[in-house]
Design a protein around this motif. Structure first.
Motif, mmCIF file in Angstrom:
data_model
loop_
_atom_site.group_PDB
_atom_site.id
_atom_site.type_symbol
_atom_site.label_atom_id
_atom_site.label_comp_id
_atom_site.label_asym_id
_atom_site.label_seq_id
_atom_site.Cartn_x
_atom_site.Cartn_y
_atom_site.Cartn_z
ATOM 1 N N THR A 43 -0.390 4.245 -1.962
ATOM 2 C CA THR A 43 0.389 4.296 -0.673
ATOM 3 C C THR A 43 0.332 2.877 -0.093
ATOM 4 O OG1 THR A 43 -0.834 6.500 -0.409
ATOM 5 C CG2 THR A 43 0.386 5.571 1.734
ATOM 6 N N ARG A 44 1.494 2.590 0.283
ATOM 7 C CA ARG A 44 1.780 1.018 0.579
ATOM 8 C C ARG A 44 1.766 1.158 2.355
ATOM 9 N NH1 ARG A 44 7.360 -2.244 -0.443
ATOM 10 N NH2 ARG A 44 6.488 -4.349 -0.332
ATOM 11 N N ASN A 45 0.761 0.056 2.467
ATOM 12 C CA ASN A 45 0.745 0.116 4.172
ATOM 13 C C ASN A 45 0.344 -1.183 4.574
ATOM 14 O OD1 ASN A 45 -2.102 -0.421 4.175
ATOM 15 N ND2 ASN A 45 -2.347 1.647 3.880
ATOM 16 N N TYR A 46 0.682 -2.019 5.676
ATOM 17 C CA TYR A 46 0.566 -3.313 5.963
ATOM 18 C C TYR A 46 -0.941 -3.210 7.203
ATOM 19 C CZ TYR A 46 4.262 -4.272 3.238
ATOM 20 O OH TYR A 46 5.243 -4.339 2.145
ATOM 21 N N TRP A 47 -1.530 -2.038 7.018
ATOM 22 C CA TRP A 47 -2.551 -2.127 8.228
ATOM 23 C C TRP A 47 -3.582 -3.121 8.299
ATOM 24 C CZ3 TRP A 47 -4.546 3.568 5.966
ATOM 25 C CH2 TRP A 47 -3.342 4.416 6.249
ATOM 26 N N GLY A 48 -3.638 -3.771 9.526
ATOM 27 C CA GLY A 48 -4.227 -4.919 9.845
ATOM 28 C C GLY A 48 -3.869 -6.233 9.565
ATOM 29 N N ASP A 49 -2.546 -6.224 8.982
ATOM 30 C CA ASP A 49 -1.765 -7.416 8.895
ATOM 31 C C ASP A 49 -0.546 -7.456 9.372
ATOM 32 O OD1 ASP A 49 -0.730 -9.826 7.788
ATOM 33 O OD2 ASP A 49 -1.496 -9.409 5.744
ATOM 34 N N THR A 50 -0.435 -7.474 10.652
ATOM 35 C CA THR A 50 1.067 -7.467 11.549
ATOM 36 C C THR A 50 1.884 -8.366 11.051
ATOM 37 O OG1 THR A 50 -0.504 -6.565 13.348
ATOM 38 C CG2 THR A 50 2.064 -7.758 13.905
ATOM 39 N N ASN A 51 1.394 -9.459 10.773
ATOM 40 C CA ASN A 51 2.392 -10.619 10.351
ATOM 41 C C ASN A 51 3.077 -10.344 9.094
ATOM 42 O OD1 ASN A 51 3.399 -13.238 10.924
ATOM 43 N ND2 ASN A 51 2.224 -14.060 8.953
ATOM 44 N N ARG A 52 2.515 -9.769 8.054
ATOM 45 C CA ARG A 52 2.772 -9.596 6.838
ATOM 46 C C ARG A 52 4.028 -8.268 6.634
ATOM 47 N NH1 ARG A 52 1.739 -7.661 1.690
ATOM 48 N NH2 ARG A 52 -0.085 -6.343 2.503
ATOM 49 N N PHE A 53 3.573 -7.333 7.808
ATOM 50 C CA PHE A 53 4.522 -6.279 8.429
ATOM 51 C C PHE A 53 5.743 -6.479 8.833
ATOM 52 C CE2 PHE A 53 6.306 -3.494 11.239
ATOM 53 C CZ PHE A 53 6.265 -2.384 10.625
ATOM 54 N N LEU A 54 5.387 -7.454 9.676
ATOM 55 C CA LEU A 54 6.930 -8.065 10.197
ATOM 56 C C LEU A 54 7.744 -8.867 9.280
ATOM 57 C CD1 LEU A 54 5.531 -8.834 13.948
ATOM 58 C CD2 LEU A 54 7.123 -7.053 13.163
ATOM 59 N N ASP A 55 7.167 -9.674 8.509
ATOM 60 C CA ASP A 55 7.847 -10.445 7.524
ATOM 61 C C ASP A 55 8.541 -9.451 6.461
ATOM 62 O OD1 ASP A 55 7.350 -13.277 7.996
ATOM 63 O OD2 ASP A 55 5.605 -13.444 6.504
ATOM 64 N N GLN A 56 7.776 -8.443 5.901
ATOM 65 C CA GLN A 56 8.483 -7.453 5.146
ATOM 66 C C GLN A 56 9.646 -6.713 5.798
ATOM 67 O OE1 GLN A 56 8.034 -7.364 2.043
ATOM 68 N NE2 GLN A 56 9.473 -5.630 1.784
#
Ligand SMILES: [Zn+2]
Length: 371
Positions: A43-56
């Motif tokens: 399950t893909r998620n970016y929990w705890g990494d807002t910066n990487r989330f916004l990049d993606q």
């Protein structure tokens, strides 16, 4: 209790060996089959990494916008899906960190490289092609001349990694015959760009206040900002001549902002507003059309009362600019959705474009609806 010897192992016969080989080969085959099966995706998620989330998220949204824009280039009437693509750009570019994001930088640079390639390779036999660059910059090509308005490398965004590399900016400069600079702000005036033009013997026209303390100031062309005066501006070492009017505009109350009205040898005319934003200037804006037919008005999208400007200039076509200047705070990082609101009901066709896009104006008389 009697001792019973353990049963003696029988000596392995050929049948046993074959059975064992078969067993192991089945096991190995089974393992190989399982290795080839697709593993269930984690399950893909970016929990705890807002910066990487916004990049993606920027990668996904910019990719979607790019796809729509490629399928629906600027046209009249505007393809409905273009607005969706431009609103996607608003969403990505109103992240305060947008110019620092690698996907945004790549999106911008790729689009500008594509525009440079088109400008290098496109000939215009009739009408004009207008490329929209950053942020209120345009390159306009007719059969005889190529004009640049407020061309910069985008250092105004405040992030070196976002700005155009000099080599790419040089490819935008090289095909242009003249540069018009409305005023001194960094999102409109770039001294490196101006000096490239000067070193190539091409006119750079701007207000006298611009770079008044720089050694190359006396190499700039200062045309008087008098609405009633038409200046002859030779280009291409005198091979062609532009007719230029300079209107005495202002940003706010005091900052000199020259509004250039340029007429090409073919009789096509283009008016670039710079950062025009002084309501007292409506004294001459309301009468712009008295100076002759205007083909294309290039207003800053946030100019006060744009519909009144359009009524004054009566252009055949409007192409707003200055959206999403990334050096501006979020509240003044003018979005496309506001451009659509501000220019709704304009008494002229309006083409909304983003970085690197081009509009073909009266190039194809059979199909062009901007006539
Ligand atoms: Zn500006």
């Amino acid at each position: 209790m009697m001792y019973r010897p353990l049963p003696r192992l029988e000596r392995p016969c050929l049948a046993h060996i074959l059975a064992l080989v078969l067993l192991f080969s089945n096991l190995i085959n089974g393992l190989q089959l399982r290795a080839a099966d697709p593993a269930p995706p984690p399950t893909r998620n970016y929990w705890g990494d807002t910066n990487r989330f916004l990049d993606q998220q920027a990668i996904v949204l910019l990719g979607a916008a790019q796809e729509i824009l490629a399928q629906s280039p600027p046209a009249l009437p505007e393809p409905a899906q273009r607005r969706t693509a431009l609103l996607l750009l608003d969403a990505v570019l109103h992240d305060a960190e947008a110019p620092k994001r690698a996907p945004v930088q790549e999106f911008f640079q790729r689009r500008m490289a594509q525009a440079a390639l088109e400008i290098e390779q496109t000939r215009v036999e009739r009408g004009a092609i207008i490329w929209k660059l950053y942020d209120h910059a345009f390159v306009v090509r007719t059969r005889t001349v190529t004009l640049a308005f407020d061309l910069t490398r985008a250092h105004s965004a405040g992030v070196a990694g976002f700005a155009l590399p000099d080599a790419l900016a040089a490819r935008l400069v090289s095909p242009c015959d003249a540069l018009f600079i409305s005023h001194r702000h960094g999102d409109h005036a770039d001294d490196w760009v101006a000096q490239q033009f000067i070193s190539q013997g091409k006119p750079v026209v701007g207000p006298a206040e611009l770079w008044s303390d720089r050694p190359f100031h006396d190499k700039l062309r200062h045309l008087s900002a008098n609405s009633n005066e038409a200046h002859a501006l030779p280009v291409q070492k005198g091979q062609h001549t532009l007719q230029v009017r300079v209107f005495p505009g202002h940003q706010g109350t005091d900052l000199v902002n020259h509004v250039f009205w340029v007429r090409t040898p073919e009789g096509l005319s283009f008016c670039h507003l710079g950062d025009q934003s002084n309501t007292e200037d409506f004294a001459w804006i309301d009468r712009l059309a008295d100076h002759g037919p205007l083909d294309i008005l290039l207003p800053n999208c946030w100019t006060p009362n744009p519909l009144r400007v359009i009524r004054g200039a009566k252009p055949a076509l409007v192409i707003p600019g200055h959206e999403n200047e990334l050096g501006h705070s979020i509240d003044h990082r003018e979005p496309y959705w506001l451009t659509y609101e501000r220019f709704a009901g304009a008494g002229a066709p309006c083409v909304v474009m983003t970085w690197g896009e081009a509009f073909r104006y009266r190039v194809d008389p059979e199909t062009d609806e901007s006539r």
